[in-house]
Design a protein around this motif. Sequence first.
Motif, PDB file in Angstrom:
ATOM      1  N   ASP A 249      14.276 -21.527  66.975  1.00 25.30           N
ATOM      2  CA  ASP A 249      14.513 -21.674  65.539  1.00 25.30           C
ATOM      3  C   ASP A 249      13.173 -21.755  64.808  1.00 25.30           C
ATOM      4  O   ASP A 249      12.390 -22.690  65.040  1.00 25.30           O
ATOM      5  CB  ASP A 249      15.334 -22.937  65.284  1.00 25.30           C
ATOM      6  CG  ASP A 249      15.612 -23.168  63.809  1.00 25.30           C
ATOM      7  OD1 ASP A 249      15.293 -22.289  62.985  1.00 25.30           O
ATOM      8  OD2 ASP A 249      16.152 -24.242  63.483  1.00 25.30           O
ATOM      9  N   PRO A 250      12.843 -20.805  63.915  1.00 26.05           N
ATOM     10  CA  PRO A 250      11.556 -20.855  63.205  1.00 26.05           C
ATOM     11  C   PRO A 250      11.386 -22.121  62.370  1.00 26.05           C
ATOM     12  O   PRO A 250      10.262 -22.594  62.183  1.00 26.05           O
ATOM     13  CB  PRO A 250      11.573 -19.596  62.336  1.00 26.05           C
ATOM     14  CG  PRO A 250      12.994 -19.179  62.264  1.00 26.05           C
ATOM     15  CD  PRO A 250      13.627 -19.616  63.545  1.00 26.05           C
ATOM     16  N   ALA A 251      12.479 -22.677  61.869  1.00 30.83           N
ATOM     17  CA  ALA A 251      12.372 -23.920  61.102  1.00 30.83           C
ATOM     18  C   ALA A 251      11.942 -25.069  62.005  1.00 30.83           C
ATOM     19  O   ALA A 251      11.110 -25.900  61.624  1.00 30.83           O
ATOM     20  CB  ALA A 251      13.720 -24.241  60.447  1.00 30.83           C
TER      21      ALA A 251
ATOM     22  N   ASP B 273       6.201 -16.695  62.959  1.00 32.52           N
ATOM     23  CA  ASP B 273       7.404 -17.519  62.827  1.00 32.52           C
ATOM     24  C   ASP B 273       8.035 -17.369  61.443  1.00 32.52           C
ATOM     25  O   ASP B 273       9.267 -17.367  61.310  1.00 32.52           O
ATOM     26  CB  ASP B 273       7.064 -18.987  63.096  1.00 32.52           C
ATOM     27  CG  ASP B 273       6.584 -19.211  64.523  1.00 32.52           C
ATOM     28  OD1 ASP B 273       6.903 -18.378  65.395  1.00 32.52           O
ATOM     29  OD2 ASP B 273       5.865 -20.210  64.760  1.00 32.52           O
TER      30      ASP B 273
ATOM     31  N   GLY C  27      11.733 -15.983  60.553  1.00 33.13           N
ATOM     32  CA  GLY C  27      12.635 -16.768  59.717  1.00 33.13           C
ATOM     33  C   GLY C  27      13.164 -15.998  58.525  1.00 33.13           C
ATOM     34  O   GLY C  27      14.335 -16.127  58.143  1.00 33.13           O
TER      35      GLY C  27
ATOM     36  N   ARG D 298      16.896 -17.348  57.853  1.00 34.17           N
ATOM     37  CA  ARG D 298      16.671 -18.797  57.937  1.00 34.17           C
ATOM     38  C   ARG D 298      15.819 -19.278  56.759  1.00 34.17           C
ATOM     39  O   ARG D 298      16.022 -20.367  56.236  1.00 34.17           O
ATOM     40  CB  ARG D 298      15.972 -19.113  59.262  1.00 34.17           C
ATOM     41  CG  ARG D 298      15.813 -20.599  59.584  1.00 34.17           C
ATOM     42  CD  ARG D 298      17.143 -21.246  59.852  1.00 34.17           C
ATOM     43  NE  ARG D 298      16.995 -22.502  60.580  1.00 34.17           N
ATOM     44  CZ  ARG D 298      17.681 -23.595  60.279  1.00 34.17           C
ATOM     45  NH1 ARG D 298      18.545 -23.593  59.274  1.00 34.17           N
ATOM     46  NH2 ARG D 298      17.530 -24.687  61.006  1.00 34.17           N
ATOM     47  N   PHE D 299      14.842 -18.458  56.365  1.00 36.49           N
ATOM     48  CA  PHE D 299      13.993 -18.763  55.220  1.00 36.49           C
ATOM     49  C   PHE D 299      14.340 -17.800  54.078  1.00 36.49           C
ATOM     50  O   PHE D 299      14.625 -16.617  54.315  1.00 36.49           O
ATOM     51  CB  PHE D 299      12.512 -18.607  55.576  1.00 36.49           C
ATOM     52  CG  PHE D 299      12.039 -19.521  56.679  1.00 36.49           C
ATOM     53  CD1 PHE D 299      12.573 -20.791  56.846  1.00 36.49           C
ATOM     54  CD2 PHE D 299      11.046 -19.106  57.552  1.00 36.49           C
ATOM     55  CE1 PHE D 299      12.140 -21.634  57.854  1.00 36.49           C
ATOM     56  CE2 PHE D 299      10.592 -19.941  58.574  1.00 36.49           C
ATOM     57  CZ  PHE D 299      11.138 -21.205  58.727  1.00 36.49           C
TER      58      PHE D 299
END
Length: 211
Positions: free
Chosen positions: A89-91, A136, A140, A145-146
Motif C-alpha cells: 500500500d503506497p499510503a 510510491d 498511489g 489511492r492518492f
Amino acid sequence: MPTSALPRNRFERRRAETRQALVRAARQLLAETGDTSASIQVIAERADVGFGSFYNHFESKTELFDAAVSDALEELGQTFDEHLRGIDDPAELVAAGFRLSARLADSRPEMMQILRHRGLGHIHSDSGLAPRALRDLEVGIASGRFTITDPMAAVTVLGGSLLALLELRFARPDVAGDEAASNQAELLLRMLGLPPQDAHDVAHSPLPDLD
C-alpha cells in the motif's frame, strides 16, 4: 554503509578502503556540524590516510562531501527498502517512512544528521529517498489511492516535511518522536487524498521493528 562489488585484487581493495575512509570521515564531519570548511589535512587525519591520497580519489572537498551525502542517502534508502519490504500500500509506505525516520534519528543519528543538515539540496536527487518516494506516489496515483495529480510537487512537500520532522526530533528531544511522526504522516496522507479516518488508521498502525 552502501556496498559495491568487491575489488578484484589487493591494490583495488586498498584503494577502495582509502576512498571509503575519506567518505566516512566526511560523513562524520557533516553529521557533527554540517560544516564543510574543514581542511583536507584535517579530513585526511580523521580518515587516517596520507594527505596526498586525497587527490587520488577526489578532485575537491566539494566532490568528497557530495559523495558523503550521496552515500548516506543511499544507505537510508536501502534501510527503508529492508524494513518496508512486503508493504504494497503506497499510503502505508509514506506513513511508515516518516515514522521510521523519527526512530532512525535515535538508532542511526549520523545518517539522519547528515539528512538534516544537507538534505534540502537533495530533495530531488536521483538516489536515496527521492526516487523511492516518487515511485510510491506514482503507484498511489495510478491505483487511485492518492488523488493528487503532480507527484513531483508531492515529493517536494514530503521531502520538506521530513526535514522539518528531523529538525524537531534533534532540536526538541523532549517531544515524543513516534507521536509527532505519526501525526505528521496523518496530515500528509490527507493531503495526498486519503479520507480522514483512513489517514489516521494508516498513520497509527503497527510499525515494522527496526531491530
